[in-house]
Design a protein around this motif. Structure first.
Motif, PDB file in Angstrom:
ATOM      1  N   THR A 168      24.204  36.131  37.305  1.00 49.74           N
ATOM      2  CA  THR A 168      23.679  36.801  38.408  1.00 49.74           C
ATOM      3  C   THR A 168      23.414  35.556  40.077  1.00 49.74           C
ATOM      4  N   SER A 221      30.719  42.545  35.728  1.00 51.16           N
ATOM      5  CA  SER A 221      30.873  44.391  35.569  1.00 51.16           C
ATOM      6  C   SER A 221      31.365  43.815  37.334  1.00 51.16           C
ATOM      7  N   GLU A 222      31.716  45.045  37.946  1.00 52.28           N
ATOM      8  CA  GLU A 222      31.399  45.403  39.217  1.00 52.28           C
ATOM      9  C   GLU A 222      30.565  45.820  39.892  1.00 52.28           C
ATOM     10  N   ASP A 223      29.388  46.160  39.004  1.00 47.38           N
ATOM     11  CA  ASP A 223      28.163  46.506  38.950  1.00 47.38           C
ATOM     12  C   ASP A 223      27.382  45.325  39.537  1.00 47.38           C
ATOM     13  N   THR A 224      27.253  44.559  38.983  1.00 49.81           N
ATOM     14  CA  THR A 224      25.560  43.788  38.827  1.00 49.81           C
ATOM     15  C   THR A 224      27.013  42.207  39.760  1.00 49.81           C
ATOM     16  N   PRO A 226      30.547  41.540  41.029  1.00 52.35           N
ATOM     17  CA  PRO A 226      31.424  41.666  41.499  1.00 52.35           C
ATOM     18  C   PRO A 226      31.960  40.793  41.837  1.00 52.35           C
ATOM     19  N   THR A 263      23.018  37.091  31.340  1.00 45.67           N
ATOM     20  CA  THR A 263      22.672  37.321  32.180  1.00 45.67           C
ATOM     21  C   THR A 263      21.828  37.430  33.750  1.00 45.67           C
TER      22      THR A 263
END
Length: 228
Positions: free
Chosen positions: A139, A187-190, A192, A135
């Motif tokens: 990011t 994901s759309e949260d982390t 997009p 992750t």
């Protein structure tokens, strides 16, 4: 040093589902290069593979006339320079090229290491720890994407380029480790931008013919890692 002209015979040694052979296939497609694809069985490596890549003995290998080129990122750059017609794969500006190379090596040196750790983990606690590392990698790539894409859906903006091809090798493996871990790494949260990028990359006409489906990748990974 041996030289090969544009009209020399081109062969690509690869194996099914190889994310690194995918890079070469996409680059050759973008440049409209005609080539012979030669499937390798890696537990019984061909003499041609051993002769063409005696150091690492692995795919992909691009054979252009009497020249053998190894290592996928090196192959992509060779293709771009040997067939200089549009579209260009590497950026034209030196700083942009340096940026693309840096993040491409980050993908190979950091991201794939953690993808393999997640996929191969036998203990769930270890898998979740490795998932956290992955992750973090993605990011960082999201930040690079936002800087590089200039509002487009690809790292190269509107056109697929070197960093798209480098990161695109992760699309299949990421779908596998998401299934294994239950974690949505894109994901759309982390992430997009990367989420939309992956969808755009998978559907690109230079990628779709060579990228196995998620179900095909998953079945292959279950056998490789002996996971039910």
């Amino acid at each position: 040093m041996a030289q090969s002209g544009l009209n020399s015979t081109v062969k690509l040694l690869g194996t099914w589902g190889s994310p690194f052979a995918l890079r070469a296939q996409v680059a050759l497609h973008l440049k409209s290069v005609e080539y012979e694809y030669m499937e390798e069985v890696l537990n019984s490596k061909s003499d041609l593979l051993l002769e063409s890549n005696p150091i690492y003995k692995k795919v992909p290998v691009l054979i252009h006339g009497d020249v053998s080129v190894c290592e996928s990122l090196n192959i992509v750059q060779y293709i771009d320079e040997s067939w200089p017609s549009d579209p260009s794969i590497l950026p034209s500006h030196p700083s942009d090229r340096a940026f693309a190379r840096f993040w491409a090596h980050f993908v190979d040196g950091k991201c794939f290491e953690t993808i393999n750790a997640v996929a191969g983990a036998k203990d769930n606690d270890v898998r979740m720890a490795m998932a956290g590392n992955l992750t973090d990698c993605l990011t960082s790539l999201e930040e690079a994407f936002q800087k590089s894409s200039k509002g487009g859906y690809l790292f190269g903006g509107e056109n697929i380029g070197f960093l798209d091809i480098a990161c695109g090798a992760m699309v299949g493996p990421l779908s596998v480790v998401e299934t294994f871990s239950g974690v949505k790494f894109l994901s759309e949260d982390t992430t997009p931008g990367m989420l939309q990028w992956a969808e755009k990359f998978r559907a690109h006409e230079a990628v779709e013919p060579y990228l196995p489906t998620v179900a095909e990748f998953l079945e292959f990974a279950k056998k490789k890692f002996n996971v039910q």
